[in-house]
Motif scaffolding. Sequence first.
Motif, PDB file in Angstrom:
ATOM      1  N   THR A 168     -15.848  54.939  15.823  1.00 13.53           N
ATOM      2  CA  THR A 168     -16.528  54.293  14.700  1.00 13.53           C
ATOM      3  C   THR A 168     -17.118  55.383  13.790  1.00 13.53           C
ATOM      4  N   SER A 169     -17.498  54.975  12.582  1.00  7.01           N
ATOM      5  CA  SER A 169     -18.140  55.931  11.668  1.00  7.01           C
ATOM      6  C   SER A 169     -19.427  56.487  12.278  1.00  7.01           C
ATOM      7  N   ALA A 170     -20.170  55.652  12.987  1.00  9.20           N
ATOM      8  CA  ALA A 170     -21.414  56.104  13.643  1.00  9.20           C
ATOM      9  C   ALA A 170     -21.100  57.221  14.644  1.00  9.20           C
ATOM     10  N   GLN A 171     -20.041  57.033  15.412  1.00  9.35           N
ATOM     11  CA  GLN A 171     -19.660  58.051  16.414  1.00  9.35           C
ATOM     12  C   GLN A 171     -19.190  59.340  15.736  1.00  9.35           C
ATOM     13  N   PHE A 211     -13.867  63.607  22.186  1.00 11.35           N
ATOM     14  CA  PHE A 211     -13.109  64.021  21.001  1.00 11.35           C
ATOM     15  C   PHE A 211     -13.915  65.089  20.281  1.00 11.35           C
ATOM     16  N   LYS A 212     -13.304  65.698  19.277  1.00  9.20           N
ATOM     17  CA  LYS A 212     -13.924  66.827  18.586  1.00  9.20           C
ATOM     18  C   LYS A 212     -13.371  66.856  17.173  1.00  9.20           C
ATOM     19  N   LEU A 213     -14.205  67.141  16.193  1.00  2.03           N
ATOM     20  CA  LEU A 213     -13.742  67.185  14.804  1.00  2.03           C
ATOM     21  C   LEU A 213     -13.105  68.528  14.486  1.00  2.03           C
ATOM     22  N   LEU A 273     -15.314  58.619   6.110  1.00  2.12           N
ATOM     23  CA  LEU A 273     -15.698  58.471   7.525  1.00  2.12           C
ATOM     24  C   LEU A 273     -14.696  57.591   8.262  1.00  2.12           C
ATOM     25  N   MET A 274     -14.248  56.513   7.585  1.00  5.35           N
ATOM     26  CA  MET A 274     -13.311  55.568   8.213  1.00  5.35           C
ATOM     27  C   MET A 274     -11.977  56.237   8.556  1.00  5.35           C
ATOM     28  N   GLU A 275     -11.549  57.126   7.674  1.00  2.00           N
ATOM     29  CA  GLU A 275     -10.264  57.779   7.928  1.00  2.00           C
ATOM     30  C   GLU A 275     -10.343  58.664   9.173  1.00  2.00           C
ATOM     31  N   ILE A 276     -11.451  59.412   9.279  1.00  4.17           N
ATOM     32  CA  ILE A 276     -11.641  60.268  10.465  1.00  4.17           C
ATOM     33  C   ILE A 276     -11.810  59.395  11.714  1.00  4.17           C
ATOM     34  N   ALA A 277     -12.601  58.338  11.571  1.00  2.57           N
ATOM     35  CA  ALA A 277     -12.856  57.438  12.702  1.00  2.57           C
ATOM     36  C   ALA A 277     -11.547  56.840  13.230  1.00  2.57           C
TER      37      ALA A 277
END
Length: 325
Positions: A244-247, A279-281, A234-238
């Motif tokens: 943040t990881s929550a977002q 933003f978008k994954l 999660l941190m890497e994507i964040a």
Amino acid sequence: SSTVAVPKLKMSDGREMPALGLGTYLGFDKNAVVPSKNKQLRDVILEAIDLGYRHFDSASIYNTEDEIGEAIKMKIDEGVVTREDIFFTTKLWNTKHKREEVEASVRNALEQSGLDYIDLYLMHWPIGLNADYSFSDVDFMETWRGFEDVHKLGLVKSIGVSNFNKEQLQRLLNEGSVRPVALQIEVHPQIIQEELINFAKSENIVVVGYSPFGSLVQRYGKQFPGPKMDDPVLMEIAQKYGKTSAQVVLRWLVDRNVVPIPKTINPKRLQENINIFDFKLEQDEIEKINRFNSNTRYTEPSFWQTHPYYPFEQVKNPLPDPFRD
Ligand code: NDP
């Protein structure tokens, strides 16, 4: 602080639902039957509306309809929003499943909130209970007739269900006259609900995801197995998106067309949780998060598992029923 414009999803009845909502379940006091009261909830909702929240998730059992309604009325009077900008969801409790009890429950929610209609009314569970919390044999299809009644009366604009499994949803589609437009279920990285979400989508039913943070946050004062805020995936994507990881987890829901309804009463986190529409994954990032799946539920009322309409898998050691002494 600026207002976020939250996009909307079209429902099968032609109405629109904001793609993010604010959860308002504040937990129960130690005796389980008494919902916690937080005097500040009204002020949290006022702040939420200023930040751009338009969708609020309540339930008869949460005892928050009054404070949500009060804040909405204040913001309408201030000219910040109109009633049409707001999307207010509330839910029928299990002890009111008889057809005639549905209208009485809706009228009570309208009185509590001071609103003259509800945007989305959900059957909280397929499980009917008597006033003393013993099992009742009311069929959820009878309850659904009551939903169709209040829909026809215009007291509720849209109707749907929560905590239904696929077979129960299928039965509702087969036997009901008005289709459910929304399904509210538990969705987070430990229970990604691929099958039920695909089924709902194939039937044009909008999925609302509850408890979106899963194991990222403590629940009932406890840590549960699963990724935390500092999880490296999660941190890497964040870090890539400056979030943040929550977002990232909320955005993972949005990118799967699931409407997250995160709960917070903290002003900083209120702002954090709505700031996910810039933003978008990527598909591979969605899949990385999907791999956390362990089909773990935090809302698992196994004390009801012998009820004929219990929606989930049976467990070996059911919990004691907190609603009964
Ligand atoms: P959530 O996943 O929304 O988690 C809420 C917890 O996360 C709170 O402790 C909150 O604390 C904390 N939190 C919120 N935002 C952040 C953040 N950005 N960073 C760190 N911590 C954060 O769980 P819920 O179970 O409350 O689910 C959300 C909503 O879904 C409920 O409020 C309710 O409306 C609905 N729901 C429906 C159910 C159903 O049967 N239909 C069952 C369960 C929930 P704090 O307030 O201090 O920020």
